[in-house]
Scaffold this motif. Sequence first.
Motif, PDB file in Angstrom:
ATOM      1  N   GLY A 324     -22.169   1.729  -5.955  1.00 40.21           N
ATOM      2  CA  GLY A 324     -23.117   1.041  -7.225  1.00 40.21           C
ATOM      3  C   GLY A 324     -24.515   1.909  -6.799  1.00 40.21           C
ATOM      4  O   GLY A 324     -24.882   1.908  -7.868  1.00 40.21           O
ATOM      5  N   VAL A 325     -24.359   1.330  -5.823  1.00 43.06           N
ATOM      6  CA  VAL A 325     -26.232   1.342  -5.391  1.00 43.06           C
ATOM      7  C   VAL A 325     -26.410   3.369  -5.474  1.00 43.06           C
ATOM      8  O   VAL A 325     -27.396   2.868  -6.087  1.00 43.06           O
ATOM      9  CB  VAL A 325     -26.534   0.858  -4.056  1.00 43.06           C
ATOM     10  N   VAL A 326     -25.678   3.402  -5.295  1.00 42.14           N
ATOM     11  CA  VAL A 326     -26.076   5.052  -5.269  1.00 42.14           C
ATOM     12  C   VAL A 326     -26.249   5.150  -6.906  1.00 42.14           C
ATOM     13  O   VAL A 326     -27.278   5.679  -7.519  1.00 42.14           O
ATOM     14  CB  VAL A 326     -24.713   6.226  -4.453  1.00 42.14           C
ATOM     15  N   VAL A 327     -25.150   4.711  -7.656  1.00 36.69           N
ATOM     16  CA  VAL A 327     -25.131   5.377  -9.030  1.00 36.69           C
ATOM     17  C   VAL A 327     -26.493   4.617  -9.961  1.00 36.69           C
ATOM     18  O   VAL A 327     -27.503   5.190 -10.720  1.00 36.69           O
ATOM     19  CB  VAL A 327     -23.462   4.630  -9.578  1.00 36.69           C
ATOM     20  N   ALA A 351     -25.234   3.323 -20.130  1.00 34.69           N
ATOM     21  CA  ALA A 351     -24.318   2.967 -19.590  1.00 34.69           C
ATOM     22  C   ALA A 351     -23.887   3.307 -18.097  1.00 34.69           C
ATOM     23  O   ALA A 351     -23.451   2.335 -17.974  1.00 34.69           O
ATOM     24  CB  ALA A 351     -22.920   3.775 -19.823  1.00 34.69           C
ATOM     25  N   LEU A 352     -24.720   3.566 -17.732  1.00 34.76           N
ATOM     26  CA  LEU A 352     -24.378   3.941 -15.662  1.00 34.76           C
ATOM     27  C   LEU A 352     -24.697   3.085 -15.377  1.00 34.76           C
ATOM     28  O   LEU A 352     -24.409   2.482 -14.225  1.00 34.76           O
ATOM     29  CB  LEU A 352     -24.760   5.404 -15.164  1.00 34.76           C
ATOM     30  N   VAL A 353     -25.761   2.373 -15.742  1.00 34.54           N
ATOM     31  CA  VAL A 353     -26.469   0.606 -15.340  1.00 34.54           C
ATOM     32  C   VAL A 353     -25.052  -0.314 -15.303  1.00 34.54           C
ATOM     33  O   VAL A 353     -25.212  -0.894 -13.678  1.00 34.54           O
ATOM     34  CB  VAL A 353     -27.653   0.484 -16.261  1.00 34.54           C
ATOM     35  N   VAL A 354     -24.744  -0.032 -16.110  1.00 36.23           N
ATOM     36  CA  VAL A 354     -23.205  -0.840 -15.924  1.00 36.23           C
ATOM     37  C   VAL A 354     -22.288  -0.559 -15.335  1.00 36.23           C
ATOM     38  O   VAL A 354     -21.573  -1.089 -14.775  1.00 36.23           O
ATOM     39  CB  VAL A 354     -22.790  -1.105 -17.549  1.00 36.23           C
ATOM     40  N   VAL A 355     -21.430   0.850 -15.526  1.00 35.99           N
ATOM     41  CA  VAL A 355     -21.237   1.226 -14.425  1.00 35.99           C
ATOM     42  C   VAL A 355     -21.148   1.132 -12.964  1.00 35.99           C
ATOM     43  O   VAL A 355     -20.100   0.731 -12.513  1.00 35.99           O
ATOM     44  CB  VAL A 355     -20.957   3.136 -14.382  1.00 35.99           C
ATOM     45  N   ALA A 356     -22.570   1.029 -12.504  1.00 34.79           N
ATOM     46  CA  ALA A 356     -23.050   1.101 -10.819  1.00 34.79           C
ATOM     47  C   ALA A 356     -22.657  -0.441 -10.627  1.00 34.79           C
ATOM     48  O   ALA A 356     -22.322  -0.708  -9.829  1.00 34.79           O
ATOM     49  CB  ALA A 356     -24.545   1.187 -11.034  1.00 34.79           C
ATOM     50  N   LEU A 357     -22.892  -1.024 -12.004  1.00 36.78           N
ATOM     51  CA  LEU A 357     -22.885  -2.976 -11.314  1.00 36.78           C
ATOM     52  C   LEU A 357     -21.218  -3.260 -11.272  1.00 36.78           C
ATOM     53  O   LEU A 357     -21.062  -4.325 -10.837  1.00 36.78           O
ATOM     54  CB  LEU A 357     -23.453  -3.955 -12.586  1.00 36.78           C
ATOM     55  N   GLY A 358     -20.596  -2.903 -11.748  1.00 36.94           N
ATOM     56  CA  GLY A 358     -19.466  -2.786 -12.202  1.00 36.94           C
ATOM     57  C   GLY A 358     -18.244  -2.870 -10.567  1.00 36.94           C
ATOM     58  O   GLY A 358     -16.949  -2.791 -10.346  1.00 36.94           O
TER      59      GLY A 358
END
Length: 449
Positions: A324-327, A351-358
């Motif tokens: 998540g940190v990398v994304v 979208a990638l911000v949400v992907v990272a947090l999940g």
Amino acid sequence: MTSSPRDPAQRGEILRLAVPAFLALVAEPLFLLADSAIIGHLGTAQLAGLGVASATLITAANVFVFLAYGTTSIVARQIGAGSERGALEAGIDGTWLAVGLGTLTSVGVAVAAEPLCRVFGASPDAIGYAATYLRISALGIPAMLVALAATGVLRGLQDTRTPLVASVAGFSANIVLNLLFVYGFGWGIAGSAWGTVIAQTAMATGLVTVMVRHASRAGATLHAHPGRVLRAGLTGIPLLVRTLALRAIILLTTWVAAGLGDVPLASHQVATTIWTFLAFALDALAIAAQAITGRALGAGDVAAARSATTTMLRWGVWGGVGLGVVVLAVHSLLPLLFTTDPAVQAALSAALVVVALGQPLAGYVFVVDGVLIGAGDGLWMAKAMAATLVLYLPLALWVHAAGDGLLADGAPHAVAVLWVVFTAFMAIRAAFFWWRIRGDAWAVTGAAR
């Protein structure tokens, strides 16, 4: 003798299985990442078409993922019980089942390619490209299913290195062939489909060759036994139901994205591909969990299965944090690799911000999924995933109904909301898994569940 969660030997075994599985698993979604990057530079309509076609193709193949997961569990239990020949014959039955299911599915998808793509409600241009890609890619479905079955056999034998070699070779060939066919020959999206079919067929051939060698050494028969093949199919029904419900959730989300327009659909396609890549990376521990849990329960050692589960859950959550940190760090740069359309880039970045947090949540979910598959707890998993689909349905329909209002704030906002809702699906799934794993009903011992 049971193992402590901190036992170095146990951690070493997990790493021995998980590291090659990780490398092999991340190579698999790179097929689609390569396709997305190559096709994305052809145009937004082509990328949106790939989103529809890939969602359909992956569904057609992955509903039969029990060919890998169920086979891993069955083979590992037989190995734990000391029967290598029985393990390989069970795996060969699964491979023959893959041949039959793959052939039937290939014909059905090829014939119905355009109607299947129209279900998503994408634009006419996107549907045209989607149908072309899907019709050709359907030819590779038998190879995809055979590769799943053979990979499951090898993982059950505690061999995750051979699938790694096959995946790396297939991925490399896929890139070379796609670049040659798409740009060198000028075949466009059709060239990408042909490159992927050829690479998948080569992978399946290599995996089956290794499996046959194992079978010959163990004295296992290679012939198809209709009764045993039928039993293999019936055994996989609970995992099939579980996978159908899971794919329904993913297809429903793609349908919602398609209703928002080509820009949200194109960005959602790439975000889904990246999410799949991350999921496969985290799923390496799930593969280790399948093999270790199946073998431990086959040998009657519940304590070892629980001990390994504790270790892998901890690693899975922290692995999710790291990914998540990398994304999050590169969420504004990754879109540049996939498209030149500024609107798609902005929506994908959101979208990638949400992907990272999940990702930490995903790490937990995938490990428990692997543990329960390894335990052969398919019936409960089928019920839980069906319930998850029922709970997710109103959330997805709400996004679809609110489409115009969400788009009023821009495509990035709409796509981000869609991914928040999809992450809620993962949270629901995690809650079911937490409830199940805290009890003992899943930990049934013996050579067969």
